[in-house]
Design an enzyme around this catalytic site. Structure first.
Site, mmCIF file in Angstrom:
data_model
loop_
_atom_site.group_PDB
_atom_site.id
_atom_site.type_symbol
_atom_site.label_atom_id
_atom_site.label_comp_id
_atom_site.label_asym_id
_atom_site.label_seq_id
_atom_site.Cartn_x
_atom_site.Cartn_y
_atom_site.Cartn_z
ATOM 1 N N GLU A 20 46.401 6.612 93.253
ATOM 2 C CA GLU A 20 47.397 6.629 94.288
ATOM 3 C C GLU A 20 46.782 7.301 95.778
ATOM 4 O OE1 GLU A 20 45.863 8.875 92.073
ATOM 5 O OE2 GLU A 20 45.214 10.338 93.422
ATOM 6 N N LYS A 44 42.282 12.711 101.992
ATOM 7 C CA LYS A 44 42.919 12.470 100.984
ATOM 8 C C LYS A 44 43.146 14.067 100.522
ATOM 9 C CE LYS A 44 42.949 11.145 96.014
ATOM 10 N NZ LYS A 44 42.557 10.383 95.021
ATOM 11 N N LYS A 52 46.396 10.557 83.143
ATOM 12 C CA LYS A 52 44.954 10.672 82.712
ATOM 13 C C LYS A 52 44.941 11.181 81.225
ATOM 14 C CE LYS A 52 43.388 11.277 87.404
ATOM 15 N NZ LYS A 52 42.374 10.229 87.611
ATOM 16 N N ASP A 98 46.246 15.708 90.838
ATOM 17 C CA ASP A 98 46.500 14.146 90.412
ATOM 18 C C ASP A 98 46.476 14.223 88.832
ATOM 19 O OD1 ASP A 98 46.597 11.537 89.961
ATOM 20 O OD2 ASP A 98 44.452 11.268 90.696
ATOM 21 N N ASP A 147 47.638 5.811 88.764
ATOM 22 C CA ASP A 147 46.490 6.488 89.048
ATOM 23 C C ASP A 147 45.989 6.366 90.242
ATOM 24 O OD1 ASP A 147 45.025 8.934 88.552
ATOM 25 O OD2 ASP A 147 43.905 7.896 86.820
ATOM 26 N N ARG A 152 44.513 5.774 97.475
ATOM 27 C CA ARG A 152 44.648 4.657 98.443
ATOM 28 C C ARG A 152 45.904 4.441 99.188
ATOM 29 N NH1 ARG A 152 42.281 0.630 94.132
ATOM 30 N NH2 ARG A 152 41.250 2.746 93.597
ATOM 31 N N ASP A 162 41.236 17.302 93.846
ATOM 32 C CA ASP A 162 41.541 15.852 94.387
ATOM 33 C C ASP A 162 41.967 16.002 95.899
ATOM 34 O OD1 ASP A 162 41.463 13.032 94.011
ATOM 35 O OD2 ASP A 162 43.498 12.826 93.223
HETATM 36 N N1 BES Z 1 41.347 11.070 91.777
HETATM 37 C C1 BES Z 1 41.029 10.211 91.266
HETATM 38 C C2 BES Z 1 39.371 9.518 91.280
HETATM 39 C C3 BES Z 1 38.501 10.586 90.817
HETATM 40 C C4 BES Z 1 38.014 10.544 89.220
HETATM 41 C C5 BES Z 1 37.997 11.646 91.402
HETATM 42 C C6 BES Z 1 37.252 11.486 88.723
HETATM 43 C C7 BES Z 1 37.046 12.440 90.873
HETATM 44 C C8 BES Z 1 36.760 12.396 89.594
HETATM 45 C C9 BES Z 1 41.706 8.847 91.432
HETATM 46 O O1 BES Z 1 42.992 9.019 92.189
HETATM 47 C C10 BES Z 1 41.852 7.819 90.494
HETATM 48 O O2 BES Z 1 42.257 8.216 89.517
HETATM 49 N N2 BES Z 1 41.259 6.580 90.721
HETATM 50 C C11 BES Z 1 41.217 5.623 89.425
HETATM 51 C C12 BES Z 1 41.560 4.284 90.118
HETATM 52 C C13 BES Z 1 41.742 3.315 89.217
HETATM 53 C C14 BES Z 1 43.076 3.506 88.279
HETATM 54 C C15 BES Z 1 41.784 1.863 89.527
HETATM 55 C C16 BES Z 1 40.059 5.638 88.751
HETATM 56 O O3 BES Z 1 38.803 5.965 89.283
HETATM 57 O O4 BES Z 1 39.949 5.659 87.536
HETATM 58 ZN ZN ZN Z 2 43.349 10.880 92.752
HETATM 59 ZN ZN ZN Z 3 44.453 9.170 90.503
#
Ligand code: BES
Ligand code: ZN
Ligand code: ZN
Length: 525
Positions: free
Chosen positions: A374, A290, A302, A295, A372, A376, A313
Site C-alpha cells: 500500500e 510515507k 499480515k 499497516d 499490503d 507505493r 510504518d
Molecule cells: N510496511 C510494509 C513494509 C515493511 C515490512 C516495512 C517490514 C518494515 C518491515 C509494506 O507496506 C509491505 O507490507 N510491503 C510488502 C510488499 C509486498 C506485498 C510486495 C512486503 O514487503 O512484504
Molecule cells: Zn506499509
Molecule cells: Zn503493507
C-alpha cells in the site's frame, strides 16, 4: 537535558560527573616520524602496534587526574576502545563527584560520528548514577581536523539523542528525570562553540521529535493526530502547514492514495509543509514521506507475530516532517516543500480487495494485487503532485518493503536513483550526517516486472526477488523523468530492535534520514 558550553578550569566546576576522553595510539605514527628512531617512547609504541595492542592515553587534564586514569590503564581495566565507558564513583576529585572515561578508539580514525557516539555512550553510562549535572572535558579530546563548531555539534547531537526515552504511557513517568545539564567545558571557548550547540540541539530535538511520532502507538498517532502534531510543532517557525481531508484528496483525484484509506474509519490526511527561506524564483527541494500510521496489510493481511511494529510504518513521513522543522529552525536559505500522505491500511468493509483497479492522479491505472503493498499506492499520488510543483529535486523516504530488510538488514538505508550525480551527492551528504546509506539498482527490468494484466501497472512484481527495486520501479512511474529523484527505503533502519548505535540504545524509532535530508537541503543554499 540542556547542553551548554563553559570556559572553566575543571577543578572549579562543582559537577556531579566529569567525563574525560581516552583515545588509543596504535603506534603506526612512529613509522613516519624521523625522530622516532632514537625515541624510546616511540619504539615502545611500535612494539605495541606489532603485538596488535593499542595504547590508551589521556591528555589535556591535570596531572592528578591523568595519574588516576593512567593507573586504570596500567592495570588493564581501561583500554580506550571506542565507546568503552569506565565509571570511577566518588572519585575524590576537586570539582566533580564521579569521573567517567569514554573511549575513542584509534586517534587517527577520527570523525564526527565517533564524537556523536562517544557523547551518547557517556550519557547512557551516567543514567544509573543519578547525576544531574555533567561536564565534558573538551581539552581531553585529541587534536583532530574537525572544526570546533562541528565537534561541539556532534557531541551535542550524541548526548541529546542518547537522552531520548519514550515513557509517556508508563507509571512514574514524571519522576524519571535524568541529567539536567550537560556542559561542554574547555579552557578556550569561542563563538563556534555556541553555534555548534545550537545546531546540534535543533537537529537532535527534531530527530527526537521524529522518534516520538514513530514510537507513539497507532491509536495515539492516527493521521489526524499526526497532522495536528505537525501543525503544533510548526508554530513559531516560518513553516506553513496545510492539511487536506478525505474530500479534498478525492477532489484532487488521488484515487490510489484514497483507495488505501477506505479500509479504515480514520480519515486520511495529506500533510503539506512549505518553507520559503530564499527567493521564490528558486526551485524548491521536495520531500515526500510515507505516513502509514498503521499497516495491518489490509485484506492481504499480515501475520500477527510482529504486526505491532507496523505502527512504525509512518517513519518515512515523520522523518520528512522533522527534517522540515529542522530546516526551518536552522533558518536555511532554501525553499523546501514536503508532502506526507497519511492513512491507516486496515481491512474494513470498504477496503481495497485483491484485483481492484484504482486510478492515480496522473491517470495511470493500478491493479491492487496485494493490498499490503500500500505504501507505493499512497506515494504514487504524492509524487505526481510533487512533480507538478516543478521542484529541483525530489527525495522520498518510506518503510516500503520487507525485502529491504532482507537485503541490507538494520545498518544501511537503501536508496534508488538512476541519476549518478544525485547518487554521488547523496553519498556525500549522508557521510556528513553520519547516517549510512547504500545505493541499490533500479533498471528497466525492475520496471517491466510491474506491468499490470488488466491495468497499466500492478502493485506487485510479476517475478520473484528484488522486491525493493521493483517497488522503486513502480514509484518511478509517477515521477517526471527530468526531475532528479531518489527513493530511500527505510524499512530496515526506521526503528531499532537492539543497541547497535550508542545514540539509539533501545527498541524504538530511530529518526533516520532527518539528518541526511537536512544536510541535502544545505547544499541548496
Ligand atoms: N510496511 C510494509 C513494509 C515493511 C515490512 C516495512 C517490514 C518494515 C518491515 C509494506 O507496506 C509491505 O507490507 N510491503 C510488502 C510488499 C509486498 C506485498 C510486495 C512486503 O514487503 O512484504
Ligand atoms: Zn506499509
Ligand atoms: Zn503493507
Amino acid at each position: 537535558m540542556k547542553i551548554d558550553t563553559k570556559k572553566s578550569p575543571l577543578e572549579n566546576l562543582g559537577t556531579d560527573a566529569l567525563v574525560v576522553f581516552v583515545a588509543q595510539k596504535s603506534g603506526r605514527n612512529s613509522d613516519r616520524n624521523p625522530e622516532a628512531k632514537n625515541n624510546p617512547k616511540a619504539k615502545e609504541e611500535k612494539k605495541d602496534a606489532k603485538n596488535g595492542s593499542s595504547k590508551a592515553y589521556v591528555e589535556g587534564v591535570s596531572k592528578a587526574l591523568q595519574a588516576k586514569i593512567q593507573s586504570a590503564i596500567d592495570d588493564g581495566s581501561l583500554s580506550g576502545a571506542a565507546n568503552e565507558t569506565v565509571l570511577f564513583r566518588d572519585a575524590g576529585l576537586a570539582g566533580a563527584r564521579h569521573l567517567l572515561t569514554v573511549g575513542l578508539g584509534d586517534q587517527k580514525a577520527f570523525g564526527h560520528e565517533k564524537l556523536r557516539q562517544a557523547a551518547a555512550s557517556a550519557v547512557t553510562a551516567l543514567k544509573g548514577t543519578k547525576a544531574k549535572t555533567v561536564a565534558l572535558a573538551l581539552d581531553s579530546l585529541p587534536h583532530n581536523s574537525i572544526g570546533a563548531d562541528l565537534t561541539v555539534q556532534a557531541l551535542t547531537e550524541g548526548a541529546l539523542l542518547a537522552d531520548y526515552t519514550f515513557n509517556e504511557f508508563k507509571e512514574g513517568r514524571e519522576a524519571a528525570k535524568g541529567i539536567e545539564t550537560f556542559s561542554i567545558v574547555s579552557s578556550q571557548k569561542t563563538k563556534a562553540f555556541d553555534s555548534g550547540v545550537e545546531a546540534g540541539t535543533i537537529l537532535a530535538e527534531c530527530v527526537n521529535f521524529a522518534r516520538w511520532l514513530g514510537d507513539r502507538p497507532g491509536n495515539r498517532m492516527t493521521p489526524t493526530i499526526l497532522a495536528e502534531e505537525t501543525i503544533k510543532a510548526a508554530k513559531n517557525t516560518k513553516l506553513k502547514v496545510n492539511v487536506w481531508d478525505r474530500s479534498r484528496i478525492k477532489q484532487e483525484k488521488m484515487g490510489s492514495f484514497l483507495s488505501v484509506s477506505l479500509g479504515s474509519s480514520q480519515e486520511p490526511k495529506f500533510i503539506i509543509m512549505e518553507y520559503n527561506g530564499t527567493s521564490s524564483s528558486k526551485r524548491p527541494l521536495c520531500l515526500v514521506g510515507k505516513g502509514l500510521t498503521f499497516d495491518c496489510g489490509g485484506i492481504s493481511i499480515k501475520p500477527s507475530a510482529g504486526m505491532e511494529e507496523m505502527k512504525y510504518d509512518m517513519c518515512g513521513g515523520s522523518a520528512v516532517i522533522a527534517a522540515m522543522l529542522a530546516i526551518a529552525r536552522l533558518k536555511l536559505k532554501v525553499n523546501v516543500i514536503a508532502y506526507v500522505p497519511a492513512t491507516e491500511n486496515l481491512a474494513g468493509p470498504a477496503a481495497n480487495k485483491p484485483g481492484d483497479i484504482v486510478i492515480a492522479r496522473n491517470g495511470k491505472s493500478i491493479e491492487v494485487n496485494n493490498t499490503d503493498a500500500e505504501g507505493r499506492l499512497i506515494l504514487a499520488d504524492a509524487l505526481v503532485y510533487a512533480c507538478e510543483q516543478e521542484p529541483a529535486m525530489i527525495l522520498d523516504a518510506a518503510t516500503l518493503t520487507g525485502a529491504m530488510v532482507v537485503a541490507l538488514g538494520n545498518t544501511h538505508t537503501g536508496f534508488f536513483t538512476r541519476n549518478d550525480k544525485l547518487a554521488a551527492k547523496i553519498e556525500e551528504v549522508a557521510e556528513a550526517s553520519g547516517e549510512w546509506v547504500w545505493r541499490m539498482p533500479l533498471t528497466d527490468y525492475h520496471v517491466k516486472d510491474m506491468k499490470g494484466t488488466y491495468a497499466d501497472l500492478s502493485n506487485i512484481s510479476a517475478s520473484k526477488g528484488a522486491g525493493s527495486a521493483t517497488a522503486a520501479g513502480f514509484l518511478e512511474q509517477f515521477v517526471d523523468k527530468e526531475i532528479p529523484w531518489a527513493h530511500f527505503d527505510v524499512a530496515g533502519t526506521a526503528w531499532h530492535v537492539g543497541d547497535r548505535l550508542p545514540y539509539c540504545p533501545r527498541k524504538g524509532a530511530s529518526g533516520v534520514m532527518v539528518r541526511t535530508f537536512v544536510e541535502m537541503a544545505k547544499t541548496f543554499e
